[in-house]
Design an enzyme around this catalytic site. Structure first.
Site, PDB file in Angstrom:
ATOM      1  N   ASN A  85       0.862  -1.177   0.000  1.00 54.75           N
ATOM      2  CA  ASN A  85       0.000   0.000   0.000  1.00 54.75           C
ATOM      3  C   ASN A  85       0.899   1.227   0.000  1.00 54.75           C
ATOM      4  O   ASN A  85       1.776   1.352   0.856  1.00 54.75           O
ATOM      5  CB  ASN A  85      -0.900  -0.002   1.241  1.00 54.75           C
ATOM      6  CG  ASN A  85      -1.867  -1.171   1.246  1.00 54.75           C
ATOM      7  OD1 ASN A  85      -2.302  -1.628   0.197  1.00 54.75           O
ATOM      8  ND2 ASN A  85      -2.197  -1.658   2.438  1.00 54.75           N
ATOM      9  N   HIS A  98       6.607  -1.392   3.539  1.00 56.32           N
ATOM     10  CA  HIS A  98       6.407  -2.773   3.983  1.00 56.32           C
ATOM     11  C   HIS A  98       5.584  -3.524   2.956  1.00 56.32           C
ATOM     12  O   HIS A  98       4.799  -2.931   2.218  1.00 56.32           O
ATOM     13  CB  HIS A  98       5.716  -2.824   5.350  1.00 56.32           C
ATOM     14  CG  HIS A  98       4.450  -2.027   5.430  1.00 56.32           C
ATOM     15  ND1 HIS A  98       4.449  -0.660   5.611  1.00 56.32           N
ATOM     16  CD2 HIS A  98       3.150  -2.394   5.332  1.00 56.32           C
ATOM     17  CE1 HIS A  98       3.201  -0.220   5.628  1.00 56.32           C
ATOM     18  NE2 HIS A  98       2.387  -1.257   5.451  1.00 56.32           N
TER      19      HIS A  98
HETATM   20  P1  5GP Z   1      -0.608  -0.336   5.819  1.00 58.54           P
HETATM   21  O1  5GP Z   1      -2.026   0.038   6.168  1.00 58.54           O
HETATM   22  O2  5GP Z   1       0.338   0.818   6.090  1.00 58.54           O
HETATM   23  O3  5GP Z   1      -0.425  -0.931   4.475  1.00 58.54           O
HETATM   24  O4  5GP Z   1      -0.227  -1.505   6.813  1.00 58.54           O
HETATM   25  C1  5GP Z   1       0.106  -1.320   8.143  1.00 58.54           C
HETATM   26  C2  5GP Z   1      -0.155  -2.622   8.823  1.00 58.54           C
HETATM   27  O5  5GP Z   1       0.507  -2.620  10.064  1.00 58.54           O
HETATM   28  C3  5GP Z   1      -1.646  -2.887   9.134  1.00 58.54           C
HETATM   29  O6  5GP Z   1      -2.061  -4.076   8.505  1.00 58.54           O
HETATM   30  C4  5GP Z   1      -1.685  -2.979  10.652  1.00 58.54           C
HETATM   31  O7  5GP Z   1      -2.586  -3.962  11.120  1.00 58.54           O
HETATM   32  C5  5GP Z   1      -0.252  -3.301  11.006  1.00 58.54           C
HETATM   33  N1  5GP Z   1       0.156  -2.795  12.305  1.00 58.54           N
HETATM   34  C6  5GP Z   1      -0.097  -1.565  12.813  1.00 58.54           C
HETATM   35  N2  5GP Z   1       0.446  -1.437  14.025  1.00 58.54           N
HETATM   36  C7  5GP Z   1       1.073  -2.630  14.295  1.00 58.54           C
HETATM   37  C8  5GP Z   1       1.836  -3.106  15.407  1.00 58.54           C
HETATM   38  O8  5GP Z   1       2.063  -2.427  16.417  1.00 58.54           O
HETATM   39  N3  5GP Z   1       2.319  -4.383  15.330  1.00 58.54           N
HETATM   40  C9  5GP Z   1       2.079  -5.181  14.227  1.00 58.54           C
HETATM   41  N4  5GP Z   1       2.587  -6.414  14.257  1.00 58.54           N
HETATM   42  N5  5GP Z   1       1.387  -4.746  13.169  1.00 58.54           N
HETATM   43  C10 5GP Z   1       0.890  -3.491  13.200  1.00 58.54           C
END
Ligand code: 5GP
Ligand code: ZN
Length: 112
Positions: A85, A98
């Site tokens: 994303n 990521h």
């Molecule tokens: P994005 O929305 O930026 O593509 O993905 C971020 C991801 O990080 C989300 O799927 C969310 O659930 C995950 N995430 C957010 N905070 C934490 C955390 O403290 N630990 C872990 N393991 N995942 C997290």
């Protein structure tokens, strides 16, 4: 720097780590969207795919070469999805690049 994934990569914040090497960590997503859902994260802070430099291309090939062995280790047998994303309309909520890896369920297309 106040970055969640830098802190996870540095072990300042705990995570369910499934893999680590010199360049990356992989850990389970805290809010899984599939029976297998982990994130592969470079240790170096890169804000998003838009901020990747030419000299960081090795990271992307490293990550993509790693993913098939990690999915296998996680018991994924019938395919999986890799998602990046990028930016607000791309659904990015953590500003450290990521790659989501999702498996053990059938994925929808288009993703929505
Ligand atoms: P994005 O929305 O930026 O593509 O993905 C971020 C991801 O990080 C989300 O799927 C969310 O659930 C995950 N995430 C957010 N905070 C934490 C955390 O403290 N630990 C872990 N393991 N995942 C997290
Ligand atoms: Zn970071």
């Amino acid at each position: 720097m106040d970055c969640l994934f830098c802190k996870i990569a540095n072990k300042e914040i705990p995570s369910d780590l499934i893999y680590e090497d010199k360049y990356v960590v992989a850990f389970k997503d805290i809010n899984p969207q599939a029976p297998v859902h982990f994130l592969v994260v470079p240790k170096v802070h890169i804000r998003s795919l838009d901020y990747l430099n030419e000299d960081q291309n090795y990271l992307i090939s490293h990550i993509f070469k790693l993913i098939p062995s990690l999915t296998k280790e996680q018991g994924v047998e019938n395919g999986y999805r890799v998602v990046n994303n990028c930016g607000p309309e791309g659904g990015q909520t953590v500003d450290h690049i990521h790659f989501h890896v999702l498996g053990k369920r059938e994925m929808l297309w288009p993703p929505g």
